[in-house]
Design a protein around this motif. Sequence first.
Motif, short mmCIF file in Angstrom:
data_model
loop_
_atom_site.label_atom_id
_atom_site.label_comp_id
_atom_site.label_asym_id
_atom_site.label_seq_id
_atom_site.Cartn_x
_atom_site.Cartn_y
_atom_site.Cartn_z
N GLY A 110 0.30 -1.14 -0.20
CA GLY A 110 -0.32 -0.49 -0.11
C GLY A 110 0.68 0.91 0.12
O GLY A 110 2.17 1.38 -0.16
N HIS A 111 -0.01 2.06 0.28
CA HIS A 111 1.19 3.93 0.04
C HIS A 111 1.01 3.85 1.46
O HIS A 111 0.41 3.23 2.36
CB HIS A 111 -0.34 4.73 -0.30
N TRP A 112 2.10 5.24 1.48
CA TRP A 112 2.63 4.79 3.09
C TRP A 112 1.66 5.85 3.20
O TRP A 112 0.48 6.71 3.29
CB TRP A 112 3.88 5.71 2.29
N ARG A 113 1.46 6.21 4.85
CA ARG A 113 0.89 7.35 5.42
C ARG A 113 1.32 7.37 6.47
O ARG A 113 2.20 6.89 6.77
CB ARG A 113 -0.08 6.75 5.54
N GLY A 114 0.92 8.29 7.70
CA GLY A 114 1.28 9.03 8.93
C GLY A 114 0.07 8.58 9.49
O GLY A 114 -1.53 8.68 9.35
N ASP A 115 0.27 8.25 11.04
CA ASP A 115 -0.71 9.29 11.88
C ASP A 115 0.26 10.06 13.30
O ASP A 115 1.42 10.42 13.37
CB ASP A 115 -0.94 8.06 12.98
N ILE A 116 -0.83 10.86 14.26
CA ILE A 116 -0.28 11.68 15.09
C ILE A 116 0.15 10.73 16.40
O ILE A 116 -1.07 10.27 17.05
CB ILE A 116 -1.27 12.89 15.17
N GLY A 117 1.41 10.57 16.82
CA GLY A 117 1.45 10.23 18.10
C GLY A 117 1.67 11.77 18.52
O GLY A 117 2.43 12.60 18.95
N ARG A 118 2.07 10.76 20.23
CA ARG A 118 2.57 12.10 21.32
C ARG A 118 4.16 11.12 22.32
O ARG A 118 4.21 10.04 22.58
CB ARG A 118 1.52 12.20 22.48
N LEU A 119 4.76 12.33 22.18
CA LEU A 119 6.12 11.66 23.49
C LEU A 119 5.92 12.46 24.78
O LEU A 119 5.38 13.92 24.27
CB LEU A 119 7.54 11.58 22.28
N ARG A 120 7.03 11.80 25.83
CA ARG A 120 6.95 13.08 27.02
C ARG A 120 8.50 13.38 26.66
O ARG A 120 9.22 12.91 26.81
CB ARG A 120 6.80 12.03 27.94
N VAL A 121 8.32 15.08 26.60
CA VAL A 121 10.13 15.58 27.01
C VAL A 121 9.88 15.41 28.89
O VAL A 121 9.11 15.87 29.68
CB VAL A 121 9.23 17.14 26.37
N THR A 122 11.37 15.03 29.46
CA THR A 122 11.39 14.85 30.72
C THR A 122 12.19 15.76 31.29
O THR A 122 12.52 17.07 30.21
CB THR A 122 12.48 13.55 30.93
N PRO A 123 12.46 16.46 32.47
CA PRO A 123 12.58 17.27 32.64
C PRO A 123 14.42 17.28 32.81
O PRO A 123 14.72 18.80 32.23
CB PRO A 123 13.12 17.24 34.72
#
Length: 300
Positions: A110-123
């Motif tokens: 299939g075609h490339w595709r994307g979703d939106i994810g989330r990371l935590r930035v530590t102190p």
Amino acid sequence: MSWHKLGQLYVPTGTHPKLRSHAANPLPVHLNGDTYRIFFSGRDEQNRSSVGAVDIDIAQRAIVAEYEDPFLEHGPAGSFFEAGVSVGSCYSINGQLYMLFMGWQNPPDGHWRGDIGRLRVTPSRTLELDLDVPLLGSNCIDPISLSYPWVEQCDNGGFRMWYGSTVSWDAGNGEMLHVIKSARSDDGHLWQREDVAVPYELGVVQAFSRPTVLKDHGKYRMWFSYRSGMGESYRIGYSTSENGENWELKLRDAGIDVSSSGWDSDMIEYPFVFDHNGRVYMLYNGNGFGKTGFGLAILD
């Protein structure tokens, strides 16, 4: 409005196998004084992107620290970011800083595709995966592919997001129609998607990428990269809004274009605009979707 280019700021060294080339989607997180940790998406030999970083004093335009190892690698097979991580923007909820990203998939059938994810930035300004599923994935509103999100906190305490969504891989001229939509959230965790936010025009501006928003005296200013669909490579465009909802395209007012020669002479893309010590700066990529690293400009 005019941007004064301060030059190429960083080119990846390519010493780590997960960061062989590219420094795309530069995203600054302030450390102290004039120094920022600038996260970026580098690629391995299979074009899978992981997140690297470099600490830069933007006043001196000098590298303070360069990190050989990635801060976050692309996901395992079967994950929504198995083919790569392209960083978007950061926002804070109750003192916790989060970083949003586009997670890539490249299925063999299939075609490339994307979703939106989330990371935590530590102190300590390292990165941790916050969710092993998309924060925003495909659904009936966004059925094909999603990309680079930008989040702003509203005056009422809620949050507003602008993000990319694919309408069609081919709008009839060989170029995809990928638009900027909006979403709202009361708590920054659960999002209600809305409609197309920024106007598009086939053959003029139809393949948007990576919005970056600056709120200035109550008004909203947005820069983004785009393709016209007429064969040109990425350029940086501009739009304004009185309320963050109704946007007006002002492509000629972007204030920045390709150079006559050098590292950003063929394309400019993936802008990130931010305030520092009363001045407005832009990080951006040049030729090859970030293969030539990223540069810095300042708003005159």
